[in-house]
Motif scaffolding. Sequence first.
Motif, mmCIF file in Angstrom:
data_model
loop_
_atom_site.group_PDB
_atom_site.id
_atom_site.type_symbol
_atom_site.label_atom_id
_atom_site.label_comp_id
_atom_site.label_asym_id
_atom_site.label_seq_id
_atom_site.Cartn_x
_atom_site.Cartn_y
_atom_site.Cartn_z
ATOM 1 N N ILE A 194 -48.753 -24.976 20.097
ATOM 2 C CA ILE A 194 -49.702 -23.767 20.098
ATOM 3 C C ILE A 194 -51.048 -24.024 20.215
ATOM 4 O O ILE A 194 -51.635 -24.652 19.223
ATOM 5 N N ILE A 195 -51.740 -23.255 21.157
ATOM 6 C CA ILE A 195 -53.321 -23.127 21.113
ATOM 7 C C ILE A 195 -53.746 -22.344 20.134
ATOM 8 O O ILE A 195 -53.650 -21.176 20.298
ATOM 9 N N LEU A 196 -54.228 -22.861 18.872
ATOM 10 C CA LEU A 196 -54.951 -21.964 17.906
ATOM 11 C C LEU A 196 -56.341 -21.501 18.324
ATOM 12 O O LEU A 196 -56.480 -20.289 17.760
ATOM 13 N N ARG A 197 -57.029 -22.164 19.114
ATOM 14 C CA ARG A 197 -58.303 -21.889 19.549
ATOM 15 C C ARG A 197 -58.682 -22.389 20.711
ATOM 16 O O ARG A 197 -58.689 -23.923 20.856
ATOM 17 N N PRO A 198 -58.952 -21.993 21.808
ATOM 18 C CA PRO A 198 -59.114 -22.303 22.925
ATOM 19 C C PRO A 198 -60.532 -23.045 22.959
ATOM 20 O O PRO A 198 -61.485 -22.658 22.144
ATOM 21 N N GLY A 199 -60.561 -23.867 23.693
ATOM 22 C CA GLY A 199 -61.952 -24.792 23.892
ATOM 23 C C GLY A 199 -62.195 -25.481 25.197
ATOM 24 O O GLY A 199 -61.804 -25.069 26.309
ATOM 25 N N GLY A 200 -62.867 -26.615 25.061
ATOM 26 C CA GLY A 200 -63.143 -27.452 26.153
ATOM 27 C C GLY A 200 -61.881 -28.044 26.839
ATOM 28 O O GLY A 200 -61.984 -28.373 28.324
ATOM 29 N N LEU A 220 -57.188 -12.998 17.820
ATOM 30 C CA LEU A 220 -57.943 -11.864 17.615
ATOM 31 C C LEU A 220 -57.623 -11.190 16.434
ATOM 32 O O LEU A 220 -58.293 -10.217 16.219
ATOM 33 N N GLU A 221 -56.633 -11.533 15.765
ATOM 34 C CA GLU A 221 -56.094 -10.658 14.680
ATOM 35 C C GLU A 221 -56.862 -11.403 13.189
ATOM 36 O O GLU A 221 -57.142 -12.334 13.215
ATOM 37 N N ASN A 222 -56.949 -10.331 12.347
ATOM 38 C CA ASN A 222 -57.635 -10.708 10.974
ATOM 39 C C ASN A 222 -56.726 -11.064 9.768
ATOM 40 O O ASN A 222 -56.909 -12.011 9.037
ATOM 41 N N ALA A 320 -73.007 -7.820 26.561
ATOM 42 C CA ALA A 320 -72.389 -8.917 27.037
ATOM 43 C C ALA A 320 -71.519 -8.875 28.295
ATOM 44 O O ALA A 320 -70.383 -7.835 28.100
ATOM 45 N N GLU A 321 -71.687 -9.293 29.502
ATOM 46 C CA GLU A 321 -70.573 -9.403 30.476
ATOM 47 C C GLU A 321 -69.746 -10.398 30.126
ATOM 48 O O GLU A 321 -69.874 -11.199 29.837
ATOM 49 N N GLY A 322 -68.217 -9.980 30.031
ATOM 50 C CA GLY A 322 -67.170 -10.668 29.957
ATOM 51 C C GLY A 322 -66.977 -11.287 31.318
ATOM 52 O O GLY A 322 -67.556 -11.159 32.329
ATOM 53 N N VAL A 323 -66.042 -12.511 31.088
ATOM 54 C CA VAL A 323 -65.591 -13.343 32.230
ATOM 55 C C VAL A 323 -64.184 -13.177 32.404
ATOM 56 O O VAL A 323 -63.404 -12.865 31.554
ATOM 57 N N GLU A 324 -63.649 -13.915 33.419
ATOM 58 C CA GLU A 324 -62.077 -13.995 33.841
ATOM 59 C C GLU A 324 -61.684 -15.189 32.726
ATOM 60 O O GLU A 324 -62.273 -16.032 32.471
ATOM 61 N N LYS A 325 -60.462 -15.026 32.210
ATOM 62 C CA LYS A 325 -59.917 -15.697 31.190
ATOM 63 C C LYS A 325 -59.230 -16.826 31.717
ATOM 64 O O LYS A 325 -58.248 -17.465 31.111
ATOM 65 N N ASP A 326 -59.458 -17.455 32.873
ATOM 66 C CA ASP A 326 -58.746 -18.426 33.452
ATOM 67 C C ASP A 326 -59.592 -19.814 32.856
ATOM 68 O O ASP A 326 -60.931 -19.686 32.851
ATOM 69 N N LEU A 330 -61.397 -18.563 29.023
ATOM 70 C CA LEU A 330 -60.624 -18.105 28.277
ATOM 71 C C LEU A 330 -61.323 -18.545 26.560
ATOM 72 O O LEU A 330 -61.486 -17.354 25.470
ATOM 73 N N ALA A 331 -61.575 -19.762 26.497
ATOM 74 C CA ALA A 331 -62.718 -19.888 25.299
ATOM 75 C C ALA A 331 -63.882 -19.201 25.283
ATOM 76 O O ALA A 331 -64.250 -18.721 24.029
ATOM 77 N N ILE A 332 -64.455 -19.170 26.419
ATOM 78 C CA ILE A 332 -65.799 -18.137 26.350
ATOM 79 C C ILE A 332 -65.599 -16.629 25.651
ATOM 80 O O ILE A 332 -66.164 -16.283 24.712
ATOM 81 N N MET A 333 -64.543 -16.093 26.375
ATOM 82 C CA MET A 333 -64.104 -14.723 25.912
ATOM 83 C C MET A 333 -63.659 -14.577 24.303
ATOM 84 O O MET A 333 -63.875 -14.003 23.587
ATOM 85 N N ASN A 334 -62.925 -15.771 23.982
ATOM 86 C CA ASN A 334 -62.635 -15.848 22.598
ATOM 87 C C ASN A 334 -63.812 -15.859 21.485
ATOM 88 O O ASN A 334 -63.985 -15.126 20.604
ATOM 89 N N ARG A 335 -64.807 -16.642 21.985
ATOM 90 C CA ARG A 335 -66.312 -16.700 21.298
ATOM 91 C C ARG A 335 -66.800 -15.292 21.257
ATOM 92 O O ARG A 335 -67.445 -15.072 20.194
ATOM 93 N N MET A 336 -66.875 -14.811 22.386
ATOM 94 C CA MET A 336 -67.470 -13.472 22.760
ATOM 95 C C MET A 336 -66.939 -12.425 21.819
ATOM 96 O O MET A 336 -67.613 -11.631 21.097
ATOM 97 N N MET A 337 -65.698 -12.218 21.580
ATOM 98 C CA MET A 337 -64.871 -11.329 21.059
ATOM 99 C C MET A 337 -65.205 -11.620 19.468
ATOM 100 O O MET A 337 -65.237 -10.640 18.738
#
Length: 347
Positions: A194-200, A220-222, A320-326, A330-337
């Motif tokens: 399981i990927i708990l945090r997307p990254g490089g 993205l759940e608390n 902020a402009e979002g990006v595609e999650k491919d 996915l990691a960029i959007m995770n950090r932005m969110m």
Amino acid sequence: MDTKIIKIDKDNFNQEDLNKAAKIIKANGVVAFPTETVYGLGANGLNPEAVKKIYRAKGRPSDNPLILHIGEVSQLDDLVEEITEEATKCIEEFWPGPITIILKRKKVVPDIITAGLDTVAVRMPESSIARTLINLAKVPIAAPSANLSGRPSPTSAGHVIEDMMGKIDMIIDGGETGIGIESTVLDLSGSTPIILRPGGITYEDLKRILPDVVEDKANLENDIIPKSPGQKYRHYAPKAEMLVFTGNLEAVVNNIDKYTKQAIIEGKKVGIMATDETKEKYNDGTIKSLGTRMDKTTIANSLFSALREFDHLDIDIIFAEGVEKDNIGLAIMNRMMKASGGKTIKC
């Protein structure tokens, strides 16, 4: 506390340059150092009193586990109960590099590292400065990002100085980091990777060698028990309010333009996180291009530094402009969110 700063050329240094830092780690002090992802805040990962100093310096909640950094693969045997077949595949493919793996821990790993869980997160950084420091210290180094808890992660020594001067023993200035966002965290302690945090290292990268790997839907759940840094609390947050706009790019630009005009009417100072493809389409606000959508690694590399720049400009609200999650998107959007506290506008 008097924080010493040493400057090291990451491409041309010798071990003597890092001996003072290693001695601080051995004496249970705290040293900030560069990795290929972001700067880490390091202490002896096997000494609970040393690790407590990390939490104090960051103002970090103690129920947020830490990553242990090792300099050689052989050091993993001392920390985990079993190196699984999946872990071996990841190690052979991606270490050293920006991926953290979670496995069942041995008792030698203190509870303060794991937040009381029976698992431990470990990675071997690609940065030669980081690995040399770990090997000189002769202990695994616990190292979350070297920023105040909740703030944007540091990608330069200047960012670390801003947050940590007077709070830690030493800062190693090794220039700017390469990737700009934290490592991928992969949980291999259960039956399914399981990927708990997307990254490089991306989902697509992992899918090649682990066909059954999945994304954790709780990212993205608390209301969760975190097994990985970055899964709980607002992270990477600028001082300003932040909204992320997602959807069709033309609609995103039009909506940001509309929101910007309204915010300016309300007397707010607006920052816009754009890309090379869109930066000329905005006429109002303070506009920063993060990079090109044709190579989203450029966006990842400048995300945190842009958030800090907006802080310095006393921006009131960031669009902020979002990006595609491919791939790394996915990691960029995770950090932005995380930075926005989940505030999005779907266009």
